[in-house]
Design a protein around this motif. Structure first.
Motif, PDB file in Angstrom:
ATOM      1  N   UNK A  99       0.805  -1.220   0.000  1.00  0.00           N
ATOM      2  CA  UNK A  99       0.000   0.000   0.000  1.00  0.00           C
ATOM      3  C   UNK A  99       0.839   1.271   0.000  1.00  0.00           C
ATOM      4  N   UNK A 100       2.093   1.169   0.389  1.00  0.00           N
ATOM      5  CA  UNK A 100       2.937   2.358   0.419  1.00  0.00           C
ATOM      6  C   UNK A 100       4.170   2.138  -0.450  1.00  0.00           C
ATOM      7  N   UNK A 121      -1.710  -1.517  -8.097  1.00  0.00           N
ATOM      8  CA  UNK A 121      -0.793  -2.539  -7.604  1.00  0.00           C
ATOM      9  C   UNK A 121      -1.539  -3.858  -7.427  1.00  0.00           C
ATOM     10  N   UNK A 122      -0.910  -4.979  -7.768  1.00  0.00           N
ATOM     11  CA  UNK A 122      -1.580  -6.272  -7.640  1.00  0.00           C
ATOM     12  C   UNK A 122      -1.626  -6.743  -6.188  1.00  0.00           C
ATOM     13  N   UNK A 168       4.640   7.189  -5.169  1.00  0.00           N
ATOM     14  CA  UNK A 168       4.484   6.363  -6.351  1.00  0.00           C
ATOM     15  C   UNK A 168       3.310   6.843  -7.201  1.00  0.00           C
ATOM     16  N   UNK A 169       3.445   6.692  -8.540  1.00  0.00           N
ATOM     17  CA  UNK A 169       2.378   6.926  -9.506  1.00  0.00           C
ATOM     18  C   UNK A 169       1.731   8.298  -9.326  1.00  0.00           C
ATOM     19  N   UNK A 170       2.434   9.348  -9.702  1.00  0.00           N
ATOM     20  CA  UNK A 170       1.947  10.706  -9.451  1.00  0.00           C
ATOM     21  C   UNK A 170       0.690  11.072 -10.215  1.00  0.00           C
ATOM     22  N   UNK A 171       0.447  10.418 -11.366  1.00  0.00           N
ATOM     23  CA  UNK A 171      -0.728  10.763 -12.178  1.00  0.00           C
ATOM     24  C   UNK A 171      -1.444   9.485 -12.620  1.00  0.00           C
ATOM     25  N   UNK A 224       9.123   0.336  -0.016  1.00  0.00           N
ATOM     26  CA  UNK A 224       7.782  -0.212  -0.225  1.00  0.00           C
ATOM     27  C   UNK A 224       7.365  -0.964   1.028  1.00  0.00           C
ATOM     28  N   UNK A 225       6.058  -0.911   1.328  1.00  0.00           N
ATOM     29  CA  UNK A 225       5.590  -1.579   2.532  1.00  0.00           C
ATOM     30  C   UNK A 225       4.111  -1.889   2.491  1.00  0.00           C
ATOM     31  N   UNK A 226       3.667  -2.599   3.510  1.00  0.00           N
ATOM     32  CA  UNK A 226       2.271  -3.012   3.601  1.00  0.00           C
ATOM     33  C   UNK A 226       1.383  -1.897   4.150  1.00  0.00           C
TER      34      UNK A 226
END
Length: 201
Positions: free
Chosen positions: A104-105, A130-131, A118-121, A159-161
């Protein structure tokens, strides 16, 4: 007798000063300690390595840069999604250890304390959500960051949960190996109209 009183008072004054200084030091330290306690548990590594923690493993496979991104809409001939800086595209695979989970992060941390999401647009590029990562199955994913060119050097992927209690979540810290020379090379060779789904322009 008077000398003893003076010595006792002097000693008490010194002792009080020491105690006060100690209290002030603890007060200044406490927020930092508390902040560290609230940080998720991180595992560390570099590109190509499996970075493990109690909940998941992740492996960064490729790091690319782009001057602009191909738009998600295919109708007509929409213009590319540009930036005043640079897009950093990080391709990775991840798997969970016990139960299905989502990352999620996702942030890019750069020297000087700067962070980029992540993913600014997400509504205008073709990255997708994200899968959900399953146990024992390595699933590909991609993270896209928009940042100033001068912030590329020394960047780490975090990256984290996620979750309401950060100290109970897990995270991975991957050094992307972006030395000054590598960052300059990525910027110099960055393509226009990079297609995230196709893996290039």
């Amino acid at each position: 007798m008077n000398v003893q009183k003076v010595l006792l008072k002097g000693g008490a004054g010194i002792g009080g000063t020491v105690l006060l200084a100690g209290a002030m030091w603890m007060h200044s330290l406490k927020p930092h300690v508390r902040a560290a306690e609230l940080e998720p548990i991180r595992g560390g590594g570099t590109v190509g390595e499996e970075v493990r923690n109690r909940d998941f493993s992740v492996r960064v496979e490729k790091v690319e840069a782009a001057k602009s991104l191909a738009p998600g809409l295919s109708l007509g001939n929409p213009p590319p999604v540009g930036t005043d800086g640079i897009y950093l595209v990080v391709r990775a695979r991840a798997t969970s250890h016990r139960e299905p989970l989502e990352l999620r992060t996702a942030e890019l941390e750069t020297p000087g304390g700067f962070t980029f999401e992540d993913d600014p647009r997400p509504s205008t590029v073709s990255g997708g959500a994200q899968p959900t990562f399953q146990p024992m199955i390595w699933t590909p994913t991609v993270f896209v960051f928009e940042l100033p060119k001068k912030r590329l050097e020394g960047a780490h992927l975090i990256v984290g949960t996620g979750g309401l209690l950060p100290q109970l979540s897990a995270a991975a810290d991957i050094d992307l190996g972006l030395t000054a020379a590598k960052a300059d090379e990525l910027i110099r060779n960055a393509p226009d109209r990079y297609d995230i789904k196709a893996g290039g322009s």
